[in-house]
Design an enzyme around this catalytic site. Sequence first.
Site, PDB file in Angstrom:
ATOM      1  CE1 TYR A 175      41.139  47.294  38.253  1.00  0.00           C
ATOM      2  CE2 TYR A 175      41.076  47.425  40.642  1.00  0.00           C
ATOM      3  CZ  TYR A 175      41.795  47.370  39.462  1.00  0.00           C
ATOM      4  OH  TYR A 175      43.155  47.387  39.506  1.00  0.00           O
ATOM      5  CD  GLU A 190      46.899  45.992  34.271  1.00  0.00           C
ATOM      6  OE1 GLU A 190      47.176  47.202  34.264  1.00  0.00           O
ATOM      7  OE2 GLU A 190      47.013  45.265  35.284  1.00  0.00           O
ATOM      8  CG  ASP A 191      46.286  41.454  34.138  1.00  0.00           C
ATOM      9  OD1 ASP A 191      47.073  42.035  34.925  1.00  0.00           O
ATOM     10  OD2 ASP A 191      45.105  41.242  34.419  1.00  0.00           O
ATOM     11  NE  ARG A 204      48.735  37.898  35.902  1.00  0.00           N
ATOM     12  CZ  ARG A 204      48.906  39.104  36.439  1.00  0.00           C
ATOM     13  NH1 ARG A 204      50.101  39.566  36.687  1.00  0.00           N
ATOM     14  NH2 ARG A 204      47.885  39.898  36.705  1.00  0.00           N
ATOM     15  CG  ASN A 226      43.685  41.144  42.671  1.00  0.00           C
ATOM     16  OD1 ASN A 226      43.187  41.276  43.764  1.00  0.00           O
ATOM     17  ND2 ASN A 226      44.624  41.961  42.209  1.00  0.00           N
TER      18      ASN A 226
END
Length: 621
Positions: free
Chosen positions: A169, A312-313, A222, A477
């Site tokens: 991760y 997600e993202d 992203r 992150n």
Amino acid sequence: MMSLKRHNFLRRILVGFGFRDRKKVGALMGSVVEEIRNGGGHSVVDVESKAGFGGGIEDVYGEDCATEDQVLTPWTASVASGYTLLRDPHYNKGLAFTEKERDAHYLRGLLPPAVLTQELQEKKLMQNLRQYEVPLHRYIAMMDLQERNEGLFYKLLIDNVEELLPVVYTPTVGEACQKYGSIFRHPQGLYISLKEKGKILEVLKNWPERGIQVIVVTDGERILGLGDLGCQGMGIPVGKLSLYTALGGVPPSACLPITIDVGTNNEKLLNDEFYIGLKQRRATGQEYAELLEEFMTAVKQNYGEKVLVQFEDFANHNAFELLSKYSKTHLVFNDDIQGTASVVLAGLIASLKLLGGTLGDHTFLFLGAGEAGTGIAELIALEISKKTGAPLEEARKKIWLVDSKGLIVKSRLGSLQHFKQPWAHDHEPIKQLVDAVKAIKPTVLIGTSGVGKQFTKDVVETMASLNEKPLILALSNPTSQAECTAEEAYTWTKGRAIFGSGSPFDPVEYENKLLVPGQANNAYIFPGFGLGLIMAGAIRVHDDMLLAASEALAMQVSEKHYAKGLIYPPFTNIRKISANIAAKVAAKVYELGLASNLPRPKDLVKYAESCMYSPRYRSYR
Ligand SMILES: O=C([O-])CC(=O)C(=O)O
Ligand SMILES: [Mg+2]
């Protein structure tokens, strides 16, 4: 007598192998049973071991989600032996196959003579992994293990969660996505590109598992704070779903990672001869919307309305719109908006034990007004409003956001994107973060900018001059994008900061005291949150479920943790934490009348625990 379950299973295998005629299936049942009993080149692997929820193959293949005409396609039949069995990661046990199993399943000679326990295999693999000095090499080794022996992969991840989370991760998964083209070995997950337009339902049917309960999908625009990585974003859904299993106990067979490839605007990838995605600029507007619409429709058609789709993202400009559009018709959850919000709110609730006061007594300043920033801001406002009875608009006034153009204020309303507008308060314009800190005097500073090093010495020292215990969260992150490091936060506040970050930082020694940073990462929330939705058979997500998850997580922070200045519990006990989150979320689903799995189990924590996937090897009779 054959059990009904096994009888049905054999029927499904036959149907799956192309026997559509009910009578023929019936007639053939006997001979296949014989063939299995006699060996005959096949052996039935313990299919029940795949069941995640409540046990039994029905749960996996879904009595209620597949009619006989759509049941198993041939390659999903869980019948394997010998060489094939060794190459099936769902069932392979490597050297742990016992002597009896080696005889019964045609494995003699295919393995060296030693028989190892799963524990010994785990010990050996951990030793091997620790020898790699480059984190990416550890990542590749873990992915290879997942492809080779799923049970062992999850055993390692569950038993060594603190050590291996940074490998599978954030931060390593970020680097893996950047280099996905060159480290790519086995395809993982489903790729749906513009080439598949009009055929998405067929593509979904190519996936070997039927009983999908969670999909994590990205369009790669992203990826963490690393920007547009196109098709290489696949590492993220794969990583998130491995946490669904390891941290939340959702069985691997129920998880489906998907990348939607509509092109990329990343010039480097477009010019890379090894790029694995579509070499074109991103489709936008109607073309994009149509592909997503076809995808969402196909998902519901193929898996029913209880399948959870986690976005997600995605980039801001699509993320908010997709969430608001599909939350009305599908069970959807945006991890970057809602998951991050829920985990941060949990940390804030817990921090009140250290800071004193109520949430409404604090002032919050964000750097970054995208998905995470506005998502967190809104959930804080909602919690304050619920707790105090103040209108939401009033509660929002405690929260200020700074974006790339400075403080978000009323005079900028005309040019603000819609998701920023609720945060435009009365104030004169301010350009620099440090000046905003001086003017707003926040007690809590939160970084969600996606850009590293933005919490400069000046900014952090100003926070320290205003607060006895400044609460600083550097959430972007991976580690390279964190707004400041743990060491900077502690040094510049002379050890007074309460610090949390999105990606992990090691403890810092400051004046002979060991200061332990918290990891405010949505990984605390989404696995348990998803499990709770699945357990209850939720059909929609509601904000109250996010609040329930936050409160459940905050309750897991004990006096022992507070004494160390922690506002999150360690990840070591994450399965227990996830069970508690799942229980509170499921309870809310039932309370809101959005549950379809009835009746409601009495003890939801126990039920959650009983649902969880175990990576222990089963014995194959
Ligand atoms: O993946 C993570 O570590 C947290 C997250 O969702 C993001 O940064 O987009
Ligand atoms: Mg994310």
